[in-house]
Enzyme design. Sequence first.
Site, short mmCIF file in Angstrom:
data_model
loop_
_atom_site.label_atom_id
_atom_site.label_comp_id
_atom_site.label_asym_id
_atom_site.label_seq_id
_atom_site.Cartn_x
_atom_site.Cartn_y
_atom_site.Cartn_z
N MET A 24 -13.55 34.31 25.30
CA MET A 24 -13.26 32.89 25.28
C MET A 24 -11.98 32.67 26.10
O MET A 24 -10.88 33.22 25.83
CB MET A 24 -12.98 32.49 23.97
CG MET A 24 -14.08 32.24 22.77
SD MET A 24 -13.82 31.71 21.14
CE MET A 24 -13.02 33.20 20.51
N GLN A 78 -15.61 40.10 32.03
CA GLN A 78 -16.50 39.12 32.54
C GLN A 78 -16.03 38.23 33.86
O GLN A 78 -14.97 38.02 34.01
CB GLN A 78 -16.75 38.00 31.44
CG GLN A 78 -18.05 37.06 31.79
CD GLN A 78 -17.89 35.93 30.74
OE1 GLN A 78 -17.11 35.18 30.66
NE2 GLN A 78 -19.12 35.68 30.07
N CYS A 108 -20.98 29.06 31.33
CA CYS A 108 -19.80 28.03 31.38
C CYS A 108 -20.42 26.54 31.75
O CYS A 108 -20.59 26.49 32.78
CB CYS A 108 -18.73 28.74 32.02
SG CYS A 108 -17.12 27.41 31.80
N ASN A 207 -26.02 35.04 19.84
CA ASN A 207 -24.72 34.29 19.90
C ASN A 207 -25.01 32.78 19.41
O ASN A 207 -26.02 32.33 19.94
CB ASN A 207 -23.96 34.41 21.16
CG ASN A 207 -22.79 33.59 21.41
OD1 ASN A 207 -22.56 32.98 22.14
ND2 ASN A 207 -21.82 33.63 20.29
N GLY A 208 -23.95 32.19 18.65
CA GLY A 208 -24.02 30.97 18.39
C GLY A 208 -24.15 30.49 17.13
O GLY A 208 -25.04 30.74 16.39
N ASP A 209 -23.03 29.75 16.47
CA ASP A 209 -22.99 29.36 15.10
C ASP A 209 -22.85 30.34 13.88
O ASP A 209 -23.54 30.25 13.01
CB ASP A 209 -24.17 28.16 14.91
CG ASP A 209 -24.00 27.01 15.82
OD1 ASP A 209 -22.87 26.87 16.55
OD2 ASP A 209 -24.64 26.18 15.82
N GLY A 231 -17.69 34.01 18.62
CA GLY A 231 -16.46 33.37 19.24
C GLY A 231 -15.60 32.48 18.51
O GLY A 231 -14.70 32.92 17.79
N ARG A 232 -15.92 31.35 18.16
CA ARG A 232 -14.97 30.41 17.41
C ARG A 232 -14.76 30.85 16.15
O ARG A 232 -13.44 30.86 15.68
CB ARG A 232 -15.70 29.09 17.32
CG ARG A 232 -15.76 28.25 18.65
CD ARG A 232 -16.58 27.04 18.65
NE ARG A 232 -18.14 27.27 18.48
CZ ARG A 232 -18.80 26.63 18.02
NH1 ARG A 232 -18.84 25.18 18.02
NH2 ARG A 232 -20.20 27.04 17.73
C1 LIG Z 1 -12.37 28.05 23.93
C2 LIG Z 1 -13.57 28.67 24.20
C3 LIG Z 1 -13.63 29.21 25.55
C4 LIG Z 1 -14.76 30.04 25.91
N1 LIG Z 1 -14.56 30.84 27.36
C5 LIG Z 1 -15.63 31.41 27.52
C6 LIG Z 1 -15.76 32.35 28.37
O1 LIG Z 1 -14.65 32.46 29.33
N2 LIG Z 1 -16.98 32.96 28.93
C7 LIG Z 1 -18.15 32.85 28.19
O2 LIG Z 1 -19.12 33.47 28.61
N3 LIG Z 1 -18.07 31.96 27.23
C8 LIG Z 1 -17.11 31.37 26.90
N4 LIG Z 1 -17.11 30.63 25.68
C9 LIG Z 1 -18.47 30.49 24.87
C10 LIG Z 1 -18.32 31.42 23.77
O3 LIG Z 1 -18.06 32.79 24.33
C11 LIG Z 1 -19.57 31.38 22.90
O4 LIG Z 1 -20.80 31.67 23.64
C12 LIG Z 1 -19.60 29.98 22.03
O5 LIG Z 1 -18.24 29.77 21.56
C13 LIG Z 1 -20.84 30.10 21.01
O6 LIG Z 1 -20.52 31.23 20.00
P1 LIG Z 1 -19.81 30.85 18.76
O7 LIG Z 1 -20.71 29.72 17.96
O8 LIG Z 1 -19.54 31.99 18.08
O9 LIG Z 1 -18.39 30.20 19.12
C14 LIG Z 1 -15.83 29.98 25.23
C15 LIG Z 1 -15.95 29.17 23.92
C16 LIG Z 1 -14.95 28.60 23.59
C17 LIG Z 1 -15.08 27.87 22.27
#
Ligand SMILES: Cc1cc2nc3c(=O)[nH]c(=O)nc-3n(C[C@H](O)[C@H](O)[C@H](O)COP(=O)(O)O)c2cc1C
Length: 338
Positions: A24, A78, A108, A207-209, A231-232
Amino acid sequence: MGMVFAGLKIRNIHIHPAHILAPMAGITDTVFRRFIKRLGGCGLIMTEFVSSEGMIRPNFRTQRYLFYQQEERPITAQIFGADPGHLADAARQIEDLGFDIVDLNLGCPAKKVVKCGGSGLLRDLLLLETILKAIRAAVKIPFTIKLRSGWSDNEIVALQVARMAEESGVEALAVHPRTRLQGFSGKARWEIIQQVKLAVRIPVIGNGDVFKPEDALALQKQTGCDAVMIGRAAASNPWIFRQMAEFFAAGTYREPTDSDRYEMIRTYYSMLVAEEIPGAIGKMKQFASWFTHGVRNGTELRRQVQSAKETGEVIDRVDAFFASISPNPGKTEAAVAS
Ligand SMILES: Cc1cc2nc3c(=O)[nH]c(=O)nc-3n(C[C@H](O)[C@H](O)[C@H](O)COP(=O)(O)O)c2cc1C
């Protein structure tokens, strides 16, 4: 329950448990990664994405993105970009810096990034194939990718990309099943993770949610994925990795108390101050909006942090806030009650 995400090997790299901190930008810097690792339950961490164009002319910012400490291992770096030669060079640098794995960003959605890589590459599979082969040829360390499902609902390419990646020597892939146009709206379509899992033999990281351990279990059941990436939720609940480990081992997990939250916030803030991170106060304020979820009267804490003028003031205000909601923040609630 047993064996849910117990471990994963990406060639010679052991990921144990198979719980991965998602990259992130602006969040998963070296301090945050060590903070997460020390809380336990996280088997692999990743850097924020780094521009391969930026790596050609190394500057202070790029060097900071690529700084890590031994305790962070195993660690993935990455990269993103759209020029095969530059990406190959960048991957070589990643290997020379001692990273365990190099990962290519294919997700991205930011406009600035799409033009030069990220999810933009999902619309140019010929170029993508050239890039995958160029990176594969450039390094010996494991090579992984992280992708969204496609550009739009009419252009879902996750399966195609997964097969192409496997054929090009990519050794694992993470799928965030939202489209570029979707951004973060709507829901992640986990059925796409399942389809990808059925289409390739290399490990698939879902990944996701995933916001709580129960979600991770449901994700595994629905998709058969080999690892979970978060992630979040890690930014608002950094204990989630440990909670998953507890949940998979015992069927229950501990919710943090006020004093756990106090210590967590204080620990992270103290790490930022001790390491003299440039812009520490900005990071503190940014984190206040994540960390204060779940804190009783968290809005007030957020306001307190965000109006502070220097890092010492932030920490004093955190101390005062928790002292005001709990008579003895140094003790757990149970200890206070007894
Ligand atoms: C603030 C923020 C920054 C992110 N930066 C990246 C990144 O640099 N590279 C990447 O592959 N995904 C990035 N993502 C996506 C996350 O890695 C992840 O795929 C996405 O948030 C879904 O997962 P989650 O539902 O667990 O948050 C970012 C997401 C957020 C919220």
